[in-house]
Design an enzyme around this catalytic site. Sequence first.
Site, PDB file in Angstrom:
ATOM      1  N   CYS A  74      30.484  38.152  51.349  1.00  0.00           N
ATOM      2  CA  CYS A  74      31.726  37.367  51.275  1.00  0.00           C
ATOM      3  C   CYS A  74      32.594  37.477  52.531  1.00  0.00           C
ATOM      4  O   CYS A  74      33.045  36.468  53.071  1.00  0.00           O
ATOM      5  CB  CYS A  74      32.536  37.743  50.038  1.00  0.00           C
ATOM      6  SG  CYS A  74      33.204  39.428  49.997  1.00  0.00           S
ATOM      7  N   HIS A 112      36.651  40.819  45.967  1.00  0.00           N
ATOM      8  CA  HIS A 112      36.149  39.670  46.712  1.00  0.00           C
ATOM      9  C   HIS A 112      37.153  39.259  47.782  1.00  0.00           C
ATOM     10  O   HIS A 112      38.367  39.288  47.554  1.00  0.00           O
ATOM     11  CB  HIS A 112      35.906  38.519  45.731  1.00  0.00           C
ATOM     12  CG  HIS A 112      35.430  37.247  46.371  1.00  0.00           C
ATOM     13  ND1 HIS A 112      34.317  37.190  47.188  1.00  0.00           N
ATOM     14  CD2 HIS A 112      35.922  35.978  46.307  1.00  0.00           C
ATOM     15  CE1 HIS A 112      34.145  35.939  47.584  1.00  0.00           C
ATOM     16  NE2 HIS A 112      35.093  35.186  47.083  1.00  0.00           N
ATOM     17  N   ASP A 127      36.701  29.036  50.057  1.00  0.00           N
ATOM     18  CA  ASP A 127      35.793  30.139  49.768  1.00  0.00           C
ATOM     19  C   ASP A 127      34.347  29.710  49.981  1.00  0.00           C
ATOM     20  O   ASP A 127      33.748  29.036  49.144  1.00  0.00           O
ATOM     21  CB  ASP A 127      35.993  30.607  48.324  1.00  0.00           C
ATOM     22  CG  ASP A 127      35.325  31.939  48.039  1.00  0.00           C
ATOM     23  OD1 ASP A 127      34.548  32.411  48.886  1.00  0.00           O
ATOM     24  OD2 ASP A 127      35.589  32.516  46.961  1.00  0.00           O
TER      25      ASP A 127
END
Length: 264
Positions: A74, A112, A127
């Site tokens: 991520c 995250h 994202d």
Amino acid sequence: MPFDVDTYLKALGHRGPADPTLKTLRSLHHRHLTTFPYDSALNAGRGTALWAGVDIDRDAAFDEIVIGGRGGVCYELNGLFRILLEELGFEVGVFGAGIRQLDGSFGPDLEHVFNHTRLDGALFLVDVGFVGPSYLEPLCVTTEVQRQYGNRFRVVPVDGRHVVERSGRSGIWQAVYRFRDQPRDLAEWQEPSAELADFARALAGAGILVRGRSFGTGQRVLIGKRLLTVDDGHESVRVLTDPAEHERVVAEILRTAAPAESPR
């Protein structure tokens, strides 16, 4: 190779305007998700130091992912994309989120790492580093329903946080993750709380690898041997019991072999 905007845009196949507008952001966001896969195997061996490299080396990450073609986690994928957007004139910040777990609970607030930007007075979630299933294009922070590729999304305030919810063709709403409307500093991940460290230990102990890639109208997510496919809002789940098939699917997601047709 050092970070280079033109090379990045070419890798994404983006040939239109690169101005800081919602139209540009939508195109880049979708293309990024279909171009670069998520691969949690990169965390193997990191133990509780999962987020130690959250402040990425822009040139090294660019060379390995954009030029080299490997997947990312991520903070790498969203970190590179954040730099690209900043270079293009977007005003981008960092958020942290707790992902919905299988039992319906949420992970720690900093589990995250993802981005946000403001355009025309509205706040958008950005994202490209979440394995899914989730939004393929930027999501406006509003309770109004937003439709993308057969899915519906909304952002609902709950107990001081915002929860991103998704509904496919089944019509059932499920949380994706929750976040605070609070810009974060990358240093918060470099000195993790006890809760985040405990979560990292549990995650490392589980040893389950997660890979995923988006395609034009959906996403494929491989969690261990469980393959979830979302296409135009339709969901299907299979357990890959044949080792050869599992290896082939991993190769297709990471594109270390010839990619398959968009799954149905």
